[in-house]
Design a protein around this motif. Structure first.
Motif, PDB file in Angstrom:
ATOM      1  N   THR A 275     -91.049 -80.859  22.918  1.00 19.62           N
ATOM      2  CA  THR A 275     -91.846 -80.359  21.805  1.00 19.62           C
ATOM      3  C   THR A 275     -91.584 -78.867  21.616  1.00 19.62           C
ATOM      4  O   THR A 275     -91.065 -78.194  22.521  1.00 19.62           O
ATOM      5  CB  THR A 275     -93.345 -80.568  22.046  1.00 19.62           C
ATOM      6  OG1 THR A 275     -93.742 -79.795  23.194  1.00 19.62           O
ATOM      7  CG2 THR A 275     -93.659 -82.039  22.284  1.00 19.62           C
ATOM      8  N   VAL A 276     -91.969 -78.358  20.449  1.00 19.54           N
ATOM      9  CA  VAL A 276     -91.827 -76.924  20.190  1.00 19.54           C
ATOM     10  C   VAL A 276     -92.675 -76.136  21.181  1.00 19.54           C
ATOM     11  O   VAL A 276     -92.251 -75.097  21.695  1.00 19.54           O
ATOM     12  CB  VAL A 276     -92.243 -76.598  18.737  1.00 19.54           C
ATOM     13  CG1 VAL A 276     -92.203 -75.093  18.500  1.00 19.54           C
ATOM     14  CG2 VAL A 276     -91.330 -77.318  17.746  1.00 19.54           C
ATOM     15  N   ARG A 277     -93.856 -76.659  21.479  1.00 18.45           N
ATOM     16  CA  ARG A 277     -94.731 -75.988  22.445  1.00 18.45           C
ATOM     17  C   ARG A 277     -94.058 -75.904  23.818  1.00 18.45           C
ATOM     18  O   ARG A 277     -94.086 -74.869  24.485  1.00 18.45           O
ATOM     19  CB  ARG A 277     -96.060 -76.744  22.551  1.00 18.45           C
ATOM     20  CG  ARG A 277     -97.148 -75.987  23.306  1.00 18.45           C
ATOM     21  CD  ARG A 277     -98.366 -76.880  23.533  1.00 18.45           C
ATOM     22  NE  ARG A 277     -98.911 -77.380  22.280  1.00 18.45           N
ATOM     23  CZ  ARG A 277     -99.756 -76.702  21.513  1.00 18.45           C
ATOM     24  NH1 ARG A 277    -100.141 -75.490  21.874  1.00 18.45           N
ATOM     25  NH2 ARG A 277    -100.218 -77.245  20.390  1.00 18.45           N
ATOM     26  N   GLY A 278     -93.446 -77.024  24.233  1.00 24.48           N
ATOM     27  CA  GLY A 278     -92.745 -77.038  25.511  1.00 24.48           C
ATOM     28  C   GLY A 278     -91.551 -76.101  25.521  1.00 24.48           C
ATOM     29  O   GLY A 278     -91.276 -75.418  26.515  1.00 24.48           O
ATOM     30  N   PHE A 279     -90.820 -76.066  24.408  1.00 27.79           N
ATOM     31  CA  PHE A 279     -89.674 -75.163  24.276  1.00 27.79           C
ATOM     32  C   PHE A 279     -90.126 -73.710  24.411  1.00 27.79           C
ATOM     33  O   PHE A 279     -89.520 -72.913  25.136  1.00 27.79           O
ATOM     34  CB  PHE A 279     -89.018 -75.385  22.915  1.00 27.79           C
ATOM     35  CG  PHE A 279     -87.917 -74.408  22.580  1.00 27.79           C
ATOM     36  CD1 PHE A 279     -86.610 -74.645  22.969  1.00 27.79           C
ATOM     37  CD2 PHE A 279     -88.195 -73.242  21.876  1.00 27.79           C
ATOM     38  CE1 PHE A 279     -85.598 -73.739  22.671  1.00 27.79           C
ATOM     39  CE2 PHE A 279     -87.196 -72.337  21.578  1.00 27.79           C
ATOM     40  CZ  PHE A 279     -85.902 -72.586  21.973  1.00 27.79           C
ATOM     41  N   TYR A 280     -91.197 -73.366  23.720  1.00 28.14           N
ATOM     42  CA  TYR A 280     -91.726 -71.991  23.740  1.00 28.14           C
ATOM     43  C   TYR A 280     -92.197 -71.604  25.143  1.00 28.14           C
ATOM     44  O   TYR A 280     -91.931 -70.498  25.626  1.00 28.14           O
ATOM     45  CB  TYR A 280     -92.865 -71.883  22.729  1.00 28.14           C
ATOM     46  CG  TYR A 280     -93.507 -70.518  22.639  1.00 28.14           C
ATOM     47  CD1 TYR A 280     -92.735 -69.368  22.483  1.00 28.14           C
ATOM     48  CD2 TYR A 280     -94.895 -70.373  22.702  1.00 28.14           C
ATOM     49  CE1 TYR A 280     -93.321 -68.112  22.387  1.00 28.14           C
ATOM     50  CE2 TYR A 280     -95.493 -69.121  22.615  1.00 28.14           C
ATOM     51  CZ  TYR A 280     -94.697 -67.996  22.462  1.00 28.14           C
ATOM     52  OH  TYR A 280     -95.273 -66.748  22.381  1.00 28.14           O
TER      53      TYR A 280
END
Length: 314
Positions: A5-10
């Motif tokens: 997810t974008v959250r995980g990537f960030y």
């Protein structure tokens, strides 16, 4: 399929490229489904052939300069064509503040918006490398992975055959432990294999009769490694007097993981055979072969030459 997810990537990679969250909070749980990035380029002029909304979108210096040359209404129209709701995320480089029109569209369409202090080329290079590793094929297998003489050796065999004890002997000779019991294998760049251990058991070994030991604590940090390429696979098996074992080594065996072939050796073990010394010999011989020196083939050529000369004499 890798789920990122974008959250995980960030959370996992944001610090590496100095990402700052600028908008589109409603889309942080979007999934990144392809390990690719894209710059809008000509898409900002309305030419959308080849443009994909599945990739991370990166705005660099050229795109910023072009958008600055437009009036606010035109800029909003041009951005509206490329800022699709399907986009996983948008990154603007060189610490450039997002345009108000860009932030408005990202907030409205739940497109996570970030900025980075790095140049466009560095951002794309680092993210491409990270996504390539994240999306690479992987599998786990039983075995113990050690690094000996700079080569990764995956030791396999039936339970209680002595894999961990053999690895411990290699560690005592200043080689490195990567993982014991379970090895996670990743295919890198479609051509080579890299192994590592689960985080929960990193640097740990299970020795029957002793229990769990921490190799880093007992032998020092120099005797452990987080990961290593898998260059050789050695399978330990109990010695069988009725089995024929290759004594010359002309035939090279291979095994496969994730479609990549790896040199494979069967090492029969019994009391009196030093498995540690034999694995060191396998590794050194493997290195010689990589350098173009094959002792078995050289011996075979000499043998054939000797036989030919004797036949000539007759």
């Amino acid at each position: 399929m890798t789920s990122l997810t974008v959250r995980g990537f960030y959370k996992e990679f944001g610090v590496t490229i100095s990402l700052k969250h600028q908008g589109g909070s409603g889309g942080l749980d979007k999934k990144i489904t392809v390990p690719e990035l894209e710059r809008p380029g000509l898409a900002l002029t309305g030419f959308l052939k080849g443009y994909s909304a599945k990739r991370i979108l990166v705005f660099g210096k050229r795109e910023v300069e072009y958008l600055l040359s437009l009036s606010s209404p035109v800029r909003k129209r041009r951005l509206s064509t490329v800022l699709s709701e399907k986009l996983p995320m948008v990154i603007i480089t060189r610490n450039t503040p997002p345009f108000p029109e860009m932030k408005e569209l990202c907030d409205k369409r739940d497109i996570p918006l970030f900025s980075s202090e790095y140049s466009t080329s560095k951002v794309m290079q680092k993210i491409t490398y990270f996504l390539g590793r994240t999306f690479s094929q992987s599998e786990s297998c039983p075995g113990t992975l050690v690094e000996a003489y700079g080569k990764g050796v995956l030791i396999q065999g039936d339970s209680s055959i002595g894999k961990s004890e053999t690895a411990l002997g290699l560690i005592e000779r200043q080689h490195r432990l990567v993982s014991d019991d379970v090895v996670i294998i990743n295919k890198r760049e479609g051509s080579y294999l890299e192994g590592q251990g689960p985080k929960i058991s990193r640097h740990l070994m299970e020795i029957r009769g002793i229990g769990i030991i921490n190799v880093a604590h007992l032998y020092g940090a120099i005797c452990v490694s987080e990961k290593a390429n898998i260059d050789v696979v050695v399978r330990l098996e109990a010695w069988d007097d009725d089995h024929f074992y290759d004594r010359v080594g002309l035939t090279e065996k291979h095994t496969e993981f994730l479609g990549v072939a790896v040199p494979y050796y069967i090492l029969p073990v019994k009391p009196g055979r030093d498995a540690v010394l034999l694995i060191e010999t396998i590794v050194l011989n493997h290195r010689l072969k990589k350098m173009g020196v094959n002792s078995a083939k050289e011996f075979n050529l000499k043998l054939l030459d000797t036989i030919a000369k004797k036949q000539e004499v007759k």
